[in-house]
Design a protein around this motif. Structure first.
Motif, short mmCIF file in Angstrom:
data_model
loop_
_atom_site.label_atom_id
_atom_site.label_comp_id
_atom_site.label_asym_id
_atom_site.label_seq_id
_atom_site.Cartn_x
_atom_site.Cartn_y
_atom_site.Cartn_z
N THR A 1 0.87 -1.18 0.00
CA THR A 1 0.00 0.00 0.00
C THR A 1 0.91 1.23 0.00
N THR A 2 0.32 2.39 -0.22
CA THR A 2 1.15 3.61 -0.24
C THR A 2 1.73 3.90 1.14
N ASP A 3 1.14 3.31 2.19
CA ASP A 3 1.67 3.51 3.53
C ASP A 3 3.05 2.88 3.71
N ASP A 4 3.45 2.03 2.77
CA ASP A 4 4.79 1.42 2.86
C ASP A 4 5.90 2.42 2.58
N LEU A 5 5.54 3.59 2.09
CA LEU A 5 6.55 4.62 1.80
C LEU A 5 6.28 5.84 2.66
N SER A 6 7.34 6.39 3.25
CA SER A 6 7.17 7.63 4.01
C SER A 6 6.99 8.78 3.03
N THR A 7 6.50 9.90 3.55
CA THR A 7 6.31 11.07 2.71
C THR A 7 7.63 11.50 2.08
N LYS A 8 8.69 11.42 2.89
CA LYS A 8 10.03 11.79 2.38
C LYS A 8 10.46 10.85 1.26
N GLU A 9 10.18 9.58 1.45
CA GLU A 9 10.56 8.62 0.41
C GLU A 9 9.79 8.87 -0.88
N ILE A 10 8.53 9.25 -0.74
CA ILE A 10 7.72 9.54 -1.94
C ILE A 10 8.28 10.77 -2.67
N GLU A 11 8.66 11.77 -1.88
CA GLU A 11 9.27 12.97 -2.49
C GLU A 11 10.52 12.58 -3.28
N ALA A 12 11.35 11.73 -2.69
CA ALA A 12 12.60 11.33 -3.35
C ALA A 12 12.29 10.51 -4.61
N LEU A 13 11.28 9.66 -4.46
CA LEU A 13 10.87 8.83 -5.60
C LEU A 13 10.40 9.71 -6.77
N PHE A 14 9.65 10.76 -6.44
CA PHE A 14 9.16 11.67 -7.49
C PHE A 14 10.33 12.44 -8.13
N ALA A 15 11.33 12.77 -7.33
CA ALA A 15 12.50 13.47 -7.89
C ALA A 15 13.19 12.55 -8.90
N ASP A 16 13.33 11.28 -8.56
CA ASP A 16 13.91 10.31 -9.50
C ASP A 16 13.05 10.22 -10.76
N ALA A 17 11.73 10.11 -10.56
CA ALA A 17 10.82 9.97 -11.70
C ALA A 17 10.96 11.16 -12.65
N GLU A 18 11.09 12.35 -12.09
CA GLU A 18 11.29 13.56 -12.92
C GLU A 18 12.52 13.41 -13.79
N THR A 19 13.62 12.92 -13.21
CA THR A 19 14.84 12.82 -14.03
C THR A 19 14.66 11.75 -15.11
N TYR A 20 13.93 10.67 -14.80
CA TYR A 20 13.73 9.63 -15.81
C TYR A 20 12.91 10.14 -17.00
N LEU B 1 0.31 6.61 -6.70
CA LEU B 1 1.55 7.40 -6.77
C LEU B 1 1.65 8.15 -8.09
N LEU B 2 1.27 7.50 -9.18
CA LEU B 2 1.37 8.21 -10.47
C LEU B 2 0.29 9.27 -10.58
N ASP B 3 -0.85 9.05 -9.93
CA ASP B 3 -1.89 10.09 -9.92
C ASP B 3 -1.38 11.33 -9.17
N LEU B 4 -0.80 11.09 -8.00
CA LEU B 4 -0.27 12.21 -7.22
C LEU B 4 0.84 12.93 -7.98
N PHE B 5 1.71 12.16 -8.60
CA PHE B 5 2.82 12.74 -9.37
C PHE B 5 2.26 13.63 -10.49
N THR B 6 1.23 13.14 -11.17
CA THR B 6 0.63 13.91 -12.28
C THR B 6 -0.01 15.20 -11.75
N ILE B 7 -0.67 15.10 -10.61
CA ILE B 7 -1.29 16.29 -10.01
C ILE B 7 -0.21 17.32 -9.63
N ARG B 8 0.84 16.82 -8.99
CA ARG B 8 1.92 17.74 -8.56
C ARG B 8 2.57 18.42 -9.76
N LYS B 9 2.80 17.67 -10.78
CA LYS B 9 3.43 18.22 -11.98
C LYS B 9 2.52 19.31 -12.59
#
Ligand code: ASP
Length: 293
Positions: A6-25, A132-140
């Motif tokens: 579930t998304t609870d397996d990742l901390s908010t900080k980890e999600i932020e870092a994950l999104f930073a990686d996704a941006e570079t990809y 996660l991809l929904d949130l990423f799309t919203i943030r972008k």
């Protein structure tokens, strides 16, 4: 051992870092960080986007991907799910990506293996990579300024694992959710809700439309989905010129969930969700597989 059940397996900080990686990809060819890693996809339910998205994500990072054709596998010969998982695990994968109609299956499997389990959707319970991809799309879309943004989740919320995962994830990032559905599709939650889509149109920044999950209805609820559509379809006529970001996890029931015109409208970011999904899944695969050593 880290898993994504579930998304609870990742901390908010980890999600932020994950999104930073996704941006570079999204910007440049990704490093082959998962070379010589083995990823198995195990889908007991149909999938178009999620399976191909995970497989493309894995390959872009250099991993080897094996898909187990469940229809031809030994589960069809009576092998239990856990024995199937244990046997796959014995082949030494770094991750198994699982989709199953039964809620809780990925969690159960995670207790029998020593590789990362990625939940690619379990019953009506969770679909963490989609949220996660929904949130990423919203943030972008809002250039990271999402605190206090209002989102309406519209449709068969009660039977939707996408809705469930988003109801867990989005409030962690300051989004305010309103649920819009007929009574039989409305879950019991603490979120504000309404049965009339017209109530929220002037108020929301985002609409997430959902498919009617007919496969999870014990008996048909609508004689025809057209009846549902007349009250809940996201049409150009309903949205008019309002500045609303329109999302849908797919598959879209055309002219039931969203009409042709809105699907073609630039406010509708369904295909951007799909594109972002590959990058977000790459980041999630990298994070968990490398964390597990
Ligand atoms: N593709 C999403 C899921 O697997 C949404 C849907 O099927 O309606 O849950």
């Amino acid at each position: 051992m880290r898993h994504l059940i579930t998304t609870d397996d990742l901390s908010t900080k980890e999600i932020e870092a994950l999104f930073a990686d996704a941006e570079t990809y999204l910007l440049k060819p990704p490093p082959k960080l998962l070379q010589n890693r083995l990823i198995i996809t195990l889908f007991f339910e149909n999938s178009t986007r999620t399976r191909s998205s995970f497989e493309i994500a894995a390959k872009k990072l250099g991993a080897d991907v094996v898909h187990l054709d469940v229809g031809r596998s030994s589960t069809k010969k009576g092998e239990t799910l856990y024995d199937t998982a244990a046997n796959l695990n014995a082949m030494g994968p770094d991750a198994i990506i699982v989709r199953h109609a039964q809620s809780g299956t990925p969690h159960q499997i995670s207790r029998h293996v020593d590789c990362a389990i990625f939940n690619a959707g379990d019953g009506a319970h969770a679909h963490p990579s989609q949220a996660l991809l929904d949130l990423f799309t919203i943030r972008k879309h809002f250039k990271n300024d999402i605190e206090g943004k209002k989102i309406a989740i519209v449709g068969d919320i009660k039977n939707s694992r996408v809705a469930n995962s988003n109801m867990r994830l989005l409030p962690r990032f300051g989004l305010e959710i309103t649920l819009v559905a007929p009574p039989h599709f409305m879950p019991k939650t603490d979120f504000p809700f309404t049965h009339k889509i017209e109530d929220i149109l002037d108020d929301v920044d985002i609409i997430m439309s959902l498919r009617t999950q007919t496969e999870r209805h014990a008996t048909p609820i609508y004689a025809s989905l057209k009846d549902y559509a007349s009250d809940y379809c996201i049409t150009k006529e309903r949205i008019a010129e309002r500045d609303i970001l329109l999302l849908h996890p797919g598959p879209v029931h055309r002219n039931i969930d969203i009409d042709d015109e809105m699907l073609a409208d630039p406010r509708c970011k369904v295909l951007e969700q799909v594109k972002n999904g590959v990058a977000v899944r790459m980041a999630a695969l990298k994070k968990l597989i490398l964390a597990n050593g």
